[in-house]
Motif scaffolding. Structure first.
Motif, mmCIF file in Angstrom:
data_model
loop_
_atom_site.group_PDB
_atom_site.id
_atom_site.type_symbol
_atom_site.label_atom_id
_atom_site.label_comp_id
_atom_site.label_asym_id
_atom_site.label_seq_id
_atom_site.Cartn_x
_atom_site.Cartn_y
_atom_site.Cartn_z
ATOM 1 N N ALA A 113 0.853 -1.191 0.000
ATOM 2 C CA ALA A 113 0.000 0.000 0.000
ATOM 3 C C ALA A 113 0.884 1.233 0.000
ATOM 4 C CB ALA A 113 -0.912 0.001 1.229
ATOM 5 N N SER A 114 0.587 2.195 -0.856
ATOM 6 C CA SER A 114 1.397 3.415 -0.923
ATOM 7 C C SER A 114 0.508 4.627 -0.686
ATOM 8 C CB SER A 114 2.114 3.523 -2.272
ATOM 9 O OG SER A 114 1.195 3.487 -3.341
ATOM 10 N N TYR A 115 1.041 5.586 0.068
ATOM 11 C CA TYR A 115 0.278 6.774 0.446
ATOM 12 C C TYR A 115 1.104 8.035 0.250
ATOM 13 C CZ TYR A 115 -3.493 4.097 2.657
ATOM 14 O OH TYR A 115 -4.554 3.267 2.881
ATOM 15 N N ARG A 116 0.462 9.056 -0.314
ATOM 16 C CA ARG A 116 0.975 10.425 -0.278
ATOM 17 C C ARG A 116 0.485 11.041 1.023
ATOM 18 N NH1 ARG A 116 -2.098 13.198 -3.172
ATOM 19 N NH2 ARG A 116 -0.761 15.017 -3.370
ATOM 20 N N LEU A 117 1.401 11.558 1.822
ATOM 21 C CA LEU A 117 0.993 12.116 3.108
ATOM 22 C C LEU A 117 1.158 13.622 3.138
ATOM 23 C CD1 LEU A 117 2.122 9.690 5.956
ATOM 24 C CD2 LEU A 117 0.010 9.752 4.628
ATOM 25 N N TYR A 118 0.219 14.267 3.779
ATOM 26 C CA TYR A 118 0.256 15.705 4.041
ATOM 27 C C TYR A 118 -0.673 15.936 5.222
ATOM 28 C CZ TYR A 118 -3.793 14.978 1.001
ATOM 29 O OH TYR A 118 -4.942 14.477 0.423
ATOM 30 N N GLY A 147 -4.268 3.325 20.966
ATOM 31 C CA GLY A 147 -2.829 3.087 21.020
ATOM 32 C C GLY A 147 -1.991 3.988 20.144
ATOM 33 N N LEU A 148 -2.634 4.945 19.435
ATOM 34 C CA LEU A 148 -1.877 5.824 18.542
ATOM 35 C C LEU A 148 -0.980 6.764 19.340
ATOM 36 C CD1 LEU A 148 -4.432 6.920 15.791
ATOM 37 C CD2 LEU A 148 -2.691 5.147 15.655
ATOM 38 N N ASP A 149 0.252 6.901 18.885
ATOM 39 C CA ASP A 149 1.169 7.871 19.471
ATOM 40 C C ASP A 149 0.965 9.191 18.745
ATOM 41 O OD1 ASP A 149 3.189 9.387 20.509
ATOM 42 O OD2 ASP A 149 4.809 7.975 20.046
ATOM 43 N N TYR A 183 -0.881 9.293 12.255
ATOM 44 C CA TYR A 183 -1.571 8.762 11.076
ATOM 45 C C TYR A 183 -0.788 7.634 10.387
ATOM 46 C CZ TYR A 183 -4.323 8.824 6.747
ATOM 47 O OH TYR A 183 -5.115 8.478 5.662
ATOM 48 N N PRO A 184 0.554 7.745 10.202
ATOM 49 C CA PRO A 184 1.273 6.607 9.613
ATOM 50 C C PRO A 184 1.144 5.328 10.449
ATOM 51 C CG PRO A 184 2.628 8.584 9.535
ATOM 52 C CD PRO A 184 1.439 8.914 10.388
ATOM 53 N N GLN A 185 1.119 5.460 11.767
ATOM 54 C CA GLN A 185 0.926 4.283 12.623
ATOM 55 C C GLN A 185 -0.452 3.672 12.389
ATOM 56 O OE1 GLN A 185 1.297 5.098 16.824
ATOM 57 N NE2 GLN A 185 0.570 3.070 17.417
ATOM 58 N N LEU A 186 -1.466 4.523 12.235
ATOM 59 C CA LEU A 186 -2.814 4.037 11.945
ATOM 60 C C LEU A 186 -2.830 3.236 10.653
ATOM 61 C CD1 LEU A 186 -5.923 4.032 12.364
ATOM 62 C CD2 LEU A 186 -5.968 6.229 11.146
ATOM 63 N N LEU A 187 -2.181 3.759 9.608
ATOM 64 C CA LEU A 187 -2.131 3.047 8.327
ATOM 65 C C LEU A 187 -1.409 1.717 8.472
ATOM 66 C CD1 LEU A 187 -1.234 5.998 5.918
ATOM 67 C CD2 LEU A 187 -3.487 4.946 6.262
ATOM 68 N N SER A 188 -0.284 1.731 9.176
ATOM 69 C CA SER A 188 0.521 0.519 9.326
ATOM 70 C C SER A 188 -0.233 -0.571 10.072
ATOM 71 C CB SER A 188 1.826 0.852 10.057
ATOM 72 O OG SER A 188 2.572 -0.312 10.301
ATOM 73 N N GLN A 200 13.107 14.012 11.291
ATOM 74 C CA GLN A 200 12.264 13.581 12.401
ATOM 75 C C GLN A 200 11.020 12.859 11.904
ATOM 76 O OE1 GLN A 200 12.816 13.643 15.815
ATOM 77 N NE2 GLN A 200 11.011 12.310 15.680
ATOM 78 N N THR A 201 10.432 13.359 10.828
ATOM 79 C CA THR A 201 9.243 12.711 10.278
ATOM 80 C C THR A 201 9.571 11.325 9.751
ATOM 81 O OG1 THR A 201 8.262 14.842 9.713
ATOM 82 C CG2 THR A 201 7.417 12.922 8.547
ATOM 83 N N PHE A 202 10.744 11.181 9.102
ATOM 84 C CA PHE A 202 11.121 9.847 8.639
ATOM 85 C C PHE A 202 11.254 8.885 9.816
ATOM 86 C CE2 PHE A 202 14.058 6.464 7.616
ATOM 87 C CZ PHE A 202 13.532 5.993 6.420
ATOM 88 N N ARG A 203 11.849 9.352 10.904
ATOM 89 C CA ARG A 203 11.964 8.486 12.086
ATOM 90 C C ARG A 203 10.584 8.116 12.626
ATOM 91 N NH1 ARG A 203 16.628 11.865 13.023
ATOM 92 N NH2 ARG A 203 15.373 13.373 14.200
ATOM 93 N N ASP A 204 9.663 9.071 12.604
ATOM 94 C CA ASP A 204 8.300 8.786 13.052
ATOM 95 C C ASP A 204 7.640 7.738 12.164
ATOM 96 O OD1 ASP A 204 8.556 10.605 15.075
ATOM 97 O OD2 ASP A 204 7.359 12.183 14.122
ATOM 98 N N ILE A 205 7.795 7.892 10.843
ATOM 99 C CA ILE A 205 7.163 6.962 9.902
ATOM 100 C C ILE A 205 7.760 5.563 10.042
ATOM 101 C CG2 ILE A 205 6.884 6.432 7.448
ATOM 102 C CD1 ILE A 205 6.708 9.471 6.960
#
Length: 527
Positions: free
Chosen positions: A299-304, A328-330, A338-343, A385-390
């Motif tokens: 699954a691929s997502y454009r995020l904003y 449980g979302l951080d 949101y990336p955690q939700l998708l994952s 930082q965002t990459f580390r979050d994702i």
């Protein structure tokens, strides 16, 4: 002798015809249908896996989106040459990235450079190849089953496979790159992504057209019971692409189609959905890879940043279906988790194929009102930082968008005030879309015309535009800005100066109310 010459000409025409059918039309004969299929990359168990020679190893995408964009050139000019691509790719690898994404089929110079940078490399760069449609097809009032939309995707999917495998010739055209693609880049292909960005209206039209089927059964992909017509069309494109690569090249790579928060799988309260334009639900889980397709899908997502506090607006049924995921979302992470939700929602690997932050001075987000525009260092820190979050949220990596600033971008915050036909010729510091690049294009062949640092030495020899009452005004310009130098004995940081600007011949005013000012000619703006 005449028969000999006619025979030579016939043979030459036959060879030319075979070359045309093979490289322009993609013609092939499945001479060995039982040959083993190679799977250098696969999507499995929620991760991407790359064949290392000693088995499959998990792969985290650290990507950058690359285009052919250059200052003064339109996007469709494909102005970057092979040496420029090569320099960029080497810089990207030195930066620590392991993947590049292209949003369409680029010209052959890119693939030649990609092959060169990877040939014999200990740490190669991988490629995510996007198959996209034209803006006309994506923004028109037709649905995705139209010839301009679906037909374009199906044709470009075949072309993309041939391009990556180095067996394609494309004549000059306006929508994608061209050239003779002779380099086999498939050993470093990470996967295919169908679509760069979908217009929500196209999805809605497709899903509400009763003539479109919800069911698709293919050799490599099919739809589940809950699939929508748009998801069925995505399954069709993915299946044709995967089947073509399997039959012609005996190879398989993971396939995906792009999505974004505005079309994500989640249902929101109706009032909230209408306010933010969220009226589609597209779910990659409704498309299934057939057992014979070993590479799998992701699954691929454009995020904003779509809307703050999004999770509280899910419908009651959606909250129940998400169960323990929401509590449980951080929310301290990017986009409130949101990336955690998708994952956690998807069983497929999730790759963020676009995220970024602009250094433009124009503000387009409510969250910028307190912090103001980002400088280059702040942009880099937020990207990291965002990459580390994702990555920490369980996703299989992310792609920074973009490598270079794109001067042809237009954004709503300045569209009303600029010449949209000439955006490529100058860098608009106020336009949000032009400031996402890691690589800037500074005006000036060797150095800037002016650096705004308070040092007047670089203005020596510049003719004065105006002098009055002990004050002088000098003017310079380049492809990025208009620079003014005001000089005089009474000029200081505490001085209050007014500079009227006349930019149109027939409009303006000779007076200004507060403070009470008058001008010798009509002015349009007052600095």
């Amino acid at each position: 002798m005449r028969k000999f010459l006619m025979g030579v000409m016939a043979l030459a025409l036959l060879l030319l015809g075979c070359w045309y059918l093979t490289y322009f039309q993609g013609f092939y004969l499945p001479l060995d249908p039982d040959a083993p299929v190679t799977v250098p990359v696969k999507a499995e168990d929620g991760k991407l896996w790359v064949q290392s020679g000693e088995g499959y190893e998990p792969f985290l995408v650290k990507g950058v989106a690359v285009s052919s964009s250059l200052p003064g050139k339109e996007f469709s000019d494909y102005a970057a040459d092979e040496e420029k691509y090569l320099r960029w790719l080497e810089q990207i690898r030195e930066m620590g990235a392991n993947t590049v994404l292209v949003s369409t089929i680029l010209d052959d110079d890119f693939y030649n450079a990609f092959y060169r940078v990877n040939e014999g490399a200990e740490k190669p760069l991988y490629l995510l190849q996007t198959i996209s449609v034209s803006d006309y097809a994506n923004d028109s009032a037709q649905d995705a089953s139209s010839k301009e939309f679906l037909g374009s995707l199906l044709q470009d999917a075949r072309d993309a496979v041939d391009v990556v495998h180095g067996r394609k010739a494309i004549a000059l055209n306006r929508l994608k790159g061209s050239g003779w693609y002779r380099r086999d880049c498939s050993p470093w292909l990470l996967g295919y992504v169908v679509g760069a960005a979908w217009d929500p209206g196209v999805i809605a039209y497709t899903d509400h057209n009763k003539a479109n089927s919800r069911v698709y059964e293919g050799a490599c992909f099919s739809t589940g019971k809950e699939a929508s017509p748009f998801e069925a069309l995505m399954a069709r494109v993915m299946d044709r692409l995967a089947s073509y690569e399997t039959e012609k090249y005996h190879a398989q790579h993971p396939v995906s189609f792009v999505n974004d928060p505005q079309n994500d799988p989640f249902a929101y309260e109706p009032v909230y959905g209408r306010q933010v334009g969220k009226y589609n639900c597209v779910d990659a889980e409704h498309v299934e890879a057939q057992p014979g397709f070993q590479a799998g899908m992701f699954a691929s997502y454009r995020l904003y940043e779509f809307c703050g506090g999004y999770a509280q607006y899910f419908s009651a049924r959606q909250k129940a279906e998400l169960g323990d995921i929401l509590p449980g979302l951080d929310t301290s992470r990017y986009y409130e988790g949101y990336p955690q939700l998708l994952s956690e929602y998807h069983t497929l690997p999730v790759v963020v194929t676009s995220y970024g932050f602009s250094t433009a001075r124009g503000l387009v987000s409510e969250r910028q009102t307190d912090t103001g525009p980002l400088n280059e260092r702040q942009q880099g820190e937020r990207l990291a930082q965002t990459f580390r979050d994702i990555a920490g949220s369980g996703c299989s990596g992310a792609v920074v968008s973009t490598w270079q600033d794109v001067w042809t971008q237009r954004t709503w915050n300045t569209s009303f005030a600029v010449d949209l036909a000439g955006t490529a010729r100058w860098h608009d510091l106020q336009t949000d879309g032009q400031g996402y690049g890691l690589l800037a294009f500074d005006p000036g062949e060797k150095e800037r015309v002016c650096v705004v640092d308070g040092d007047p030495s670089e203005w020596e020899g510049t003719a004065k535009a105006a002098e009055n009452n002990g004050l002088s005004l000098s003017v310079r310009q380049d492809e990025e800005a208009l620079y003014l130098l005001v000089s005089g004995e009474d000029v200081s940081e505490s001085s209050r100066l007014y500079v009227p600007l006349d930019v149109t011949p027939k409009t303006g005013s000779k007076t200004f109310r507060e403070p009470d000012l008058s001008f010798s000619r009509a002015a349009d703006f007052l600095l």
